[in-house]
Design a protein around this motif. Structure first.
Motif, PDB file in Angstrom:
ATOM      1  N   LEU A 142       0.827  -1.209   0.000  1.00 58.46           N
ATOM      2  CA  LEU A 142       0.000   0.000   0.000  1.00 58.46           C
ATOM      3  C   LEU A 142       0.864   1.262   0.000  1.00 58.46           C
ATOM      4  CD1 LEU A 142      -2.856  -0.978   2.500  1.00 58.46           C
ATOM      5  CD2 LEU A 142      -2.936  -0.924  -0.004  1.00 58.46           C
ATOM      6  N   ILE A 143       1.973   1.219   0.725  1.00 59.91           N
ATOM      7  CA  ILE A 143       2.899   2.357   0.724  1.00 59.91           C
ATOM      8  C   ILE A 143       3.416   2.605  -0.691  1.00 59.91           C
ATOM      9  CG2 ILE A 143       5.172   3.147   1.486  1.00 59.91           C
ATOM     10  CD1 ILE A 143       3.134   3.387   3.671  1.00 59.91           C
ATOM     11  N   PHE A 144       3.853   1.537  -1.353  1.00 53.67           N
ATOM     12  CA  PHE A 144       4.373   1.652  -2.719  1.00 53.67           C
ATOM     13  C   PHE A 144       3.284   2.095  -3.685  1.00 53.67           C
ATOM     14  CE2 PHE A 144       5.780  -0.515  -6.756  1.00 53.67           C
ATOM     15  CZ  PHE A 144       6.799   0.386  -7.026  1.00 53.67           C
ATOM     16  N   LEU A 145       2.081   1.563  -3.518  1.00 59.28           N
ATOM     17  CA  LEU A 145       0.974   1.922  -4.407  1.00 59.28           C
ATOM     18  C   LEU A 145       0.626   3.397  -4.280  1.00 59.28           C
ATOM     19  CD1 LEU A 145      -1.180   0.945  -6.407  1.00 59.28           C
ATOM     20  CD2 LEU A 145      -2.662   0.452  -4.439  1.00 59.28           C
ATOM     21  N   HIS A 146       0.609   3.909  -3.081  1.00 61.76           N
ATOM     22  CA  HIS A 146       0.234   5.316  -2.911  1.00 61.76           C
ATOM     23  C   HIS A 146       1.320   6.246  -3.460  1.00 61.76           C
ATOM     24  CE1 HIS A 146       2.648   6.879   0.506  1.00 61.76           C
ATOM     25  NE2 HIS A 146       1.903   7.972   0.494  1.00 61.76           N
ATOM     26  N   ILE A 147       2.568   5.779  -3.482  1.00 52.89           N
ATOM     27  CA  ILE A 147       3.636   6.549  -4.119  1.00 52.89           C
ATOM     28  C   ILE A 147       3.410   6.620  -5.626  1.00 52.89           C
ATOM     29  CG2 ILE A 147       6.098   6.545  -4.693  1.00 52.89           C
ATOM     30  CD1 ILE A 147       6.588   5.340  -1.892  1.00 52.89           C
ATOM     31  N   LEU A 148       3.061   5.483  -6.227  1.00 54.76           N
ATOM     32  CA  LEU A 148       2.798   5.451  -7.664  1.00 54.76           C
ATOM     33  C   LEU A 148       1.604   6.330  -8.028  1.00 54.76           C
ATOM     34  CD1 LEU A 148       3.332   1.672  -8.544  1.00 54.76           C
ATOM     35  CD2 LEU A 148       4.940   3.581  -8.789  1.00 54.76           C
ATOM     36  N   VAL A 149       0.586   6.317  -7.187  1.00 59.15           N
ATOM     37  CA  VAL A 149      -0.598   7.147  -7.431  1.00 59.15           C
ATOM     38  C   VAL A 149      -0.238   8.622  -7.382  1.00 59.15           C
ATOM     39  CG1 VAL A 149      -2.839   7.833  -6.491  1.00 59.15           C
ATOM     40  CG2 VAL A 149      -2.247   5.412  -6.645  1.00 59.15           C
ATOM     41  N   LEU A 150       0.544   9.016  -6.395  1.00 65.44           N
ATOM     42  CA  LEU A 150       0.967  10.412  -6.277  1.00 65.44           C
ATOM     43  C   LEU A 150       1.813  10.839  -7.475  1.00 65.44           C
ATOM     44  CD1 LEU A 150       1.907  10.474  -2.480  1.00 65.44           C
ATOM     45  CD2 LEU A 150       0.098  11.837  -3.559  1.00 65.44           C
ATOM     46  N   ASP A 151       2.735   9.970  -7.890  1.00 64.64           N
ATOM     47  CA  ASP A 151       3.607  10.286  -9.010  1.00 64.64           C
ATOM     48  C   ASP A 151       2.797  10.420 -10.298  1.00 64.64           C
ATOM     49  OD1 ASP A 151       6.574  10.466  -9.762  1.00 64.64           O
ATOM     50  OD2 ASP A 151       5.822   9.032 -11.247  1.00 64.64           O
ATOM     51  N   ALA A 152       1.858   9.507 -10.508  1.00 62.81           N
ATOM     52  CA  ALA A 152       1.015   9.564 -11.699  1.00 62.81           C
ATOM     53  C   ALA A 152       0.099  10.783 -11.663  1.00 62.81           C
ATOM     54  CB  ALA A 152       0.193   8.284 -11.818  1.00 62.81           C
ATOM     55  N   ALA A 153      -0.431  11.094 -10.471  1.00 57.49           N
ATOM     56  CA  ALA A 153      -1.343  12.233 -10.332  1.00 57.49           C
ATOM     57  C   ALA A 153      -0.644  13.554 -10.643  1.00 57.49           C
ATOM     58  CB  ALA A 153      -1.928  12.262  -8.924  1.00 57.49           C
ATOM     59  N   SER A 154       0.627  13.651 -10.312  1.00 61.27           N
ATOM     60  CA  SER A 154       1.360  14.892 -10.603  1.00 61.27           C
ATOM     61  C   SER A 154       1.451  15.111 -12.109  1.00 61.27           C
ATOM     62  CB  SER A 154       2.757  14.836  -9.986  1.00 61.27           C
ATOM     63  OG  SER A 154       3.551  13.847 -10.609  1.00 61.27           O
ATOM     64  N   TRP A 155       1.696  14.030 -12.860  1.00 59.20           N
ATOM     65  CA  TRP A 155       1.774  14.144 -14.320  1.00 59.20           C
ATOM     66  C   TRP A 155       0.390  14.363 -14.930  1.00 59.20           C
ATOM     67  CZ3 TRP A 155      -0.268  11.276 -18.381  1.00 59.20           C
ATOM     68  CH2 TRP A 155       0.252  11.558 -19.650  1.00 59.20           C
ATOM     69  N   LEU A 156      -0.619  13.630 -14.451  1.00 58.18           N
ATOM     70  CA  LEU A 156      -1.966  13.755 -15.002  1.00 58.18           C
ATOM     71  C   LEU A 156      -2.539  15.156 -14.781  1.00 58.18           C
ATOM     72  CD1 LEU A 156      -3.455  10.299 -13.921  1.00 58.18           C
ATOM     73  CD2 LEU A 156      -3.019  11.087 -16.268  1.00 58.18           C
ATOM     74  N   THR A 157      -2.196  15.771 -13.664  1.00 61.08           N
ATOM     75  CA  THR A 157      -2.690  17.126 -13.384  1.00 61.08           C
ATOM     76  C   THR A 157      -2.210  18.100 -14.439  1.00 61.08           C
ATOM     77  OG1 THR A 157      -2.739  16.707 -10.996  1.00 61.08           O
ATOM     78  CG2 THR A 157      -2.679  19.004 -11.698  1.00 61.08           C
ATOM     79  N   VAL A 158      -0.931  18.040 -14.756  1.00 56.43           N
ATOM     80  CA  VAL A 158      -0.372  18.941 -15.768  1.00 56.43           C
ATOM     81  C   VAL A 158      -0.865  18.558 -17.163  1.00 56.43           C
ATOM     82  CG1 VAL A 158       1.764  19.833 -16.778  1.00 56.43           C
ATOM     83  CG2 VAL A 158       1.650  19.342 -14.334  1.00 56.43           C
ATOM     84  N   TRP A 159      -0.963  17.258 -17.418  1.00 58.99           N
ATOM     85  CA  TRP A 159      -1.419  16.789 -18.731  1.00 58.99           C
ATOM     86  C   TRP A 159      -2.857  17.225 -19.024  1.00 58.99           C
ATOM     87  CZ3 TRP A 159      -5.310  13.001 -19.599  1.00 58.99           C
ATOM     88  CH2 TRP A 159      -5.452  12.620 -20.934  1.00 58.99           C
ATOM     89  N   TYR A 160      -3.726  17.124 -18.019  1.00 56.46           N
ATOM     90  CA  TYR A 160      -5.151  17.400 -18.238  1.00 56.46           C
ATOM     91  C   TYR A 160      -5.484  18.888 -18.131  1.00 56.46           C
ATOM     92  CZ  TYR A 160     -10.228  16.907 -17.915  1.00 56.46           C
ATOM     93  OH  TYR A 160     -11.586  17.013 -18.132  1.00 56.46           O
ATOM     94  N   PHE A 161      -4.902  19.570 -17.129  1.00 58.66           N
ATOM     95  CA  PHE A 161      -5.277  20.960 -16.869  1.00 58.66           C
ATOM     96  C   PHE A 161      -4.299  21.963 -17.479  1.00 58.66           C
ATOM     97  CE2 PHE A 161      -7.250  18.617 -13.344  1.00 58.66           C
ATOM     98  CZ  PHE A 161      -8.563  19.049 -13.457  1.00 58.66           C
TER      99      PHE A 161
END
Length: 451
Positions: A142-161
């Motif tokens: 779960l620790i590793f998964l939440h890191i991947l989610v945060l990393d992906a979310a940082s890119w998706l935020t810039v990509w989408y908005f």
């Protein structure tokens, strides 16, 4: 005095039929820092057995310095703390064995708190019986998964908005958070607390540090193991390397600097410039040290993974915001991450005792150099469970999800022996860093002017 009658703490090595017997006085001078032939010897004691590490320290898997810091001393509890798999290290110990302590020699060095040492070893045995050194793989997943989610979310935020100010800042916050959480997770791997088998911790540590963090795992292990071996000890704890170029740390050393009229910085103002300078200095220090370390030690795989990390960041963000904005995004994140890291890593150490190595027992050494921050779900997450710094230092290979379970036992041990078990709220811990720096600076100034 006969060997302690408590539980066996390591796998015993066979002793020759007529072993050579040594006294603590003979061992104490084998630090590798003396004069003459014997002065270059490095000996240490583990469970009353005497080992010659003069040559082995050069190939020690944990690094030359961390084992050499215990030359001339009893390394029993340090050895147990660092090595979960005693059978694995037995093959290294056997050819190093040169004898044992003479029967009239105490198990612990003269001057050590014998009762505290024995009670801690009983506590260690209890910890092992309770299974508190066994990791829960789902927790770390779960620790590793939440890191991947945060990393992906940082890119998706810039990509989408897009890369306008608001999504830029939101993405930056997410990327910074992902990176600091990687720091806490790689810390778990470096202490072999994620998997039961050492090799899996090592492999994932190398991969995670290289591809997700952009740093070599061996470099981190080289520095951090020394910190745990001798925390807050000058010349042995590399976390104090910024002293005295930027900061004057500890009461004894501040007075010493003042009397020697050394003034690299206006230390009496260090509590004012710490917040800005400490995080800023770490960025080029880490970057330059990483390249130097991997190149000098020919860690080509780790260097390749670091390059892979930088290529990954450029490929992810440059098409979305251009190279210049990507560089601003990345280095600003590094600066914010450095702030986060500095405050969390120093809140448990700078306000504590900082001095030269006094060769205290393992428990006293760790307790003098560490304090806790009160538990809460936020504090646990924000600090990567390093709010339990006391328990982490006493049991460095313990999975962090078990710190809260052993904490009451450690607190009881401290109460029994009249040792203060310090725990404070998070804000107080941050303020205490500045308060301590101010006190150290005033001691330096007084000695500088009147010493």
């Amino acid at each position: 005095m006969p060997p302690h009658s408590g539980p066996s703490i390591i796998i015993s090595e066979p002793i020759p039929d007529f072993p050579q017997l040594f006294t603590w006085d003979e061992i104490a001078v084998r630090t590798g820092r003396g004069h003459g032939t014997s002065g270059k010897d490095r000996w240490l004691v583990i469970d009353r057995k005497v080992y010659d590490i003069s040559k082995f320290c050069l190939v020690h898997p944990g690094g030359k310095r961390v084992i050499s810091h215990y030359a001339g001393q009893d390394a029993t509890d340090a050895f147990v703390a660092f090595h979960n798999d005693k059978a694995l290290v037995k093959k290294y110990l056997k050819p190093l064995l040169i004898g044992e302590l003479a029967p009239d020699q105490p198990t612990s060095e003269p001057g050590k708190n014998k009762l505290l040492v024995e009670d801690f070893r009983e506590l260690r045995a209890t910890v092992e019986r309770m299974g508190l050194l066994q990791p829960k793989h789902f927790f770390f997943f779960l620790i590793f998964l939440h890191i991947l989610v945060l990393d992906a979310a940082s890119w998706l935020t810039v990509w989408y908005f897009g890369s306008s100010l608001v999504p830029f800042l939101v993405g930056l916050a997410l990327f910074t958070t992902a990176q600091i959480q990687v720091s806490w997770f790689q810390h778990d791997l470096g202490h072999f607390s994620v998997f039961r088998e050492t090799k899996w911790n090592r492999l994932l540590h190398i991969f995670l540090m290289g591809v997700v963090k952009g740093a070599p795992a061996s470099w981190w292990n080289h520095l951090h193991n020394q910190h745990h071996a001798k925390p807050n000890c000058f010349c042995k704890d590399p976390d104090l390397n910024m002293h005295p170029f930027f900061f004057s740390l500890g009461k004894t050393l501040s007075v010493e600097l003042g009397k020697k009229k050394k003034k690299f910085m206006p230390y009496n103002h260090q509590h004012k410039y710490f917040s800005f300078l400490a995080p800023l200095v770490l960025i080029p220090f880490f970057q330059l040290t990483v390249i130097h370390f991997t190149s000098k030690r020919k860690k080509w795989l780790e260097l390749f993974l670091i390059v892979t990390f930088n290529i990954r960041i450029c490929l992810m963000y440059t098409p979305l915001m251009g190279f210049q904005s990507t560089m601003v995004y990345y280095w600003l994140a590094r600066y914010l991450e450095s702030h986060w890291f500095v405050w969390v890593s120093q809140m448990n150490h700078i306000p504590m005792n900082i001095a030269y190595d006094k060769n205290d027992d393992w428990v006293s050494t760790q307790l003098q150099a560490t304090c806790n921050v009160d538990q809460s779900w936020f504090n646990d997450w924000f600090t990567g469970h390093l709010n339990f710094q006391i328990e982490h230092h006493l049991f460095p290979t313990m999975p962090r999800h078990n710190y809260w379970k052993v904490a009451p036992l450690v607190e009881s041990l401290c109460a029994k022996h009249g040792i203060e078990y310090k725990s404070k709220c998070l804000l107080t811990a941050f303020v205490d860093i500045l308060r301590s720096l101010k006190d150290y600076g005033e001691l330096w100034l007084e000695a500088y002017l009147h010493g």
